[in-house]
Design a protein around this motif. Structure first.
Motif, PDB file in Angstrom:
ATOM      1  N   LEU A 131      21.376  21.721  59.773  1.00 47.45           N
ATOM      2  CA  LEU A 131      22.142  21.315  60.944  1.00 47.45           C
ATOM      3  C   LEU A 131      23.288  20.380  60.538  1.00 47.45           C
ATOM      4  N   SER A 132      22.988  19.453  59.649  1.00 48.23           N
ATOM      5  CA  SER A 132      24.012  18.519  59.167  1.00 48.23           C
ATOM      6  C   SER A 132      25.129  19.267  58.458  1.00 48.23           C
ATOM      7  N   ILE A 133      24.730  20.249  57.653  1.00 46.22           N
ATOM      8  CA  ILE A 133      25.742  21.032  56.938  1.00 46.22           C
ATOM      9  C   ILE A 133      26.602  21.804  57.931  1.00 46.22           C
ATOM     10  N   GLN A 134      25.945  22.376  58.944  1.00 51.03           N
ATOM     11  CA  GLN A 134      26.708  23.124  59.955  1.00 51.03           C
ATOM     12  C   GLN A 134      27.672  22.191  60.697  1.00 51.03           C
ATOM     13  N   ILE A 135      27.153  21.005  61.074  1.00 54.30           N
ATOM     14  CA  ILE A 135      27.999  20.059  61.791  1.00 54.30           C
ATOM     15  C   ILE A 135      29.149  19.607  60.896  1.00 54.30           C
ATOM     16  N   ALA A 136      28.797  19.273  59.651  1.00 54.31           N
ATOM     17  CA  ALA A 136      29.818  18.806  58.710  1.00 54.31           C
ATOM     18  C   ALA A 136      30.850  19.893  58.474  1.00 54.31           C
ATOM     19  N   GLU A 137      30.363  21.118  58.392  1.00 53.29           N
ATOM     20  CA  GLU A 137      31.261  22.242  58.174  1.00 53.29           C
ATOM     21  C   GLU A 137      32.259  22.357  59.327  1.00 53.29           C
ATOM     22  N   LYS A 138      31.728  22.274  60.557  1.00 51.43           N
ATOM     23  CA  LYS A 138      32.576  22.380  61.739  1.00 51.43           C
ATOM     24  C   LYS A 138      33.566  21.219  61.801  1.00 51.43           C
ATOM     25  N   VAL A 139      33.025  20.002  61.504  1.00 54.40           N
ATOM     26  CA  VAL A 139      33.891  18.824  61.537  1.00 54.40           C
ATOM     27  C   VAL A 139      34.961  18.948  60.462  1.00 54.40           C
ATOM     28  N   LYS A 147      46.846  18.624  58.496  1.00 58.16           N
ATOM     29  CA  LYS A 147      47.089  17.890  57.244  1.00 58.16           C
ATOM     30  C   LYS A 147      47.023  16.393  57.462  1.00 58.16           C
ATOM     31  N   ASP A 148      47.494  15.914  58.550  1.00 56.03           N
ATOM     32  CA  ASP A 148      47.473  14.478  58.806  1.00 56.03           C
ATOM     33  C   ASP A 148      46.016  13.996  58.969  1.00 56.03           C
ATOM     34  N   ARG A 149      45.315  14.753  59.684  1.00 49.52           N
ATOM     35  CA  ARG A 149      43.885  14.401  59.882  1.00 49.52           C
ATOM     36  C   ARG A 149      43.149  14.454  58.554  1.00 49.52           C
ATOM     37  N   GLN A 150      43.479  15.395  57.755  1.00 51.36           N
ATOM     38  CA  GLN A 150      42.837  15.544  56.439  1.00 51.36           C
ATOM     39  C   GLN A 150      43.114  14.299  55.605  1.00 51.36           C
ATOM     40  N   GLN A 151      44.336  13.857  55.590  1.00 56.58           N
ATOM     41  CA  GLN A 151      44.714  12.688  54.824  1.00 56.58           C
ATOM     42  C   GLN A 151      43.984  11.462  55.352  1.00 56.58           C
ATOM     43  N   LYS A 152      43.913  11.303  56.665  1.00 56.77           N
ATOM     44  CA  LYS A 152      43.241  10.163  57.281  1.00 56.77           C
ATOM     45  C   LYS A 152      41.747  10.190  56.963  1.00 56.77           C
ATOM     46  N   LEU A 153      41.113  11.378  56.973  1.00 54.06           N
ATOM     47  CA  LEU A 153      39.689  11.514  56.658  1.00 54.06           C
ATOM     48  C   LEU A 153      39.406  11.078  55.227  1.00 54.06           C
ATOM     49  N   VAL A 154      40.243  11.465  54.293  1.00 51.19           N
ATOM     50  CA  VAL A 154      40.055  11.083  52.890  1.00 51.19           C
ATOM     51  C   VAL A 154      40.195   9.583  52.756  1.00 51.19           C
TER      52      VAL A 154
END
Length: 164
Positions: A131-139, A147-154
């Motif tokens: 479930l965590s993997i599925q959630i993480a995958e979706k997130v 791209k902006d969100r990706q940069q902020k997540l990192v």
């Protein structure tokens, strides 16, 4: 003749008759009478001796009966004691065996419960992980699509991580 005055002739004949009577009695009657008396005396003595022997025999039989009765009571008591000990031993062994079986069953049940608990926990962990993997995958898909969100997540992840 006077009846009160004794005459010598009469006295003489009475004496002779008396002596003849004594002689005849001694010759013919005394021996059989004395023999009969002796036989009677012997039979009475034999009967008394037999009675005494019977009395002694009865005393011996009574003593033997008492002895046998004591032995029978002692044997009865020994058998009852042995039966009680055997009963106690059987009950003790049965109780011990029942306790061992009960302990074994409890141990097996505890092992089964522990195994089922471990299996359930492993299953829950696997489901949580999936479930965590599925959630993480979706997130991550959602986050990585921009791209902006990706940069902020990192950057956020790097800020949360501290080097030790």
């Amino acid at each position: 003749m006077d009846l009160i005055t004794p005459e010598i002739g009469l006295f003489f004949w009475q004496t002779i008759v008396f002596l003849v009577l004594i002689f005849l009695m001694a010759k013919f009657a005394w021996k059989p009478i004395l023999g009969a008396v002796k036989n009677r005396e012997d039979s009475i003595n034999d009967a008394l001796a037999s009675a005494e022997n019977a009395r002694k025999e009865m005393q011996n039989l009574q003593a033997d009966n008492d002895k046998l009765l004591k032995q029978a009571r002692a044997e009865r008591d020994a058998i009852l004691k042995e039966a009680r000990e055997l009963k106690e031993k059987v009950v003790s062994e049965a109780t011990g065996e029942a306790q061992e079986k009960a302990d074994k069953i409890v141990a097996q049940a505890q092992a089964i419960i522990q195994n089922e608990k471990n299996a359930a926990m492993a299953d829950i962990k696997n489901q949580v992980a999936a479930l965590s993997i599925q959630i993480a995958e979706k997130v991550v898909r959602e986050e990585l699509s921009n791209k902006d969100r990706q940069q902020k997540l990192v950057e956020d992840m790097l800020a949360d991580v501290t080097l030790k």
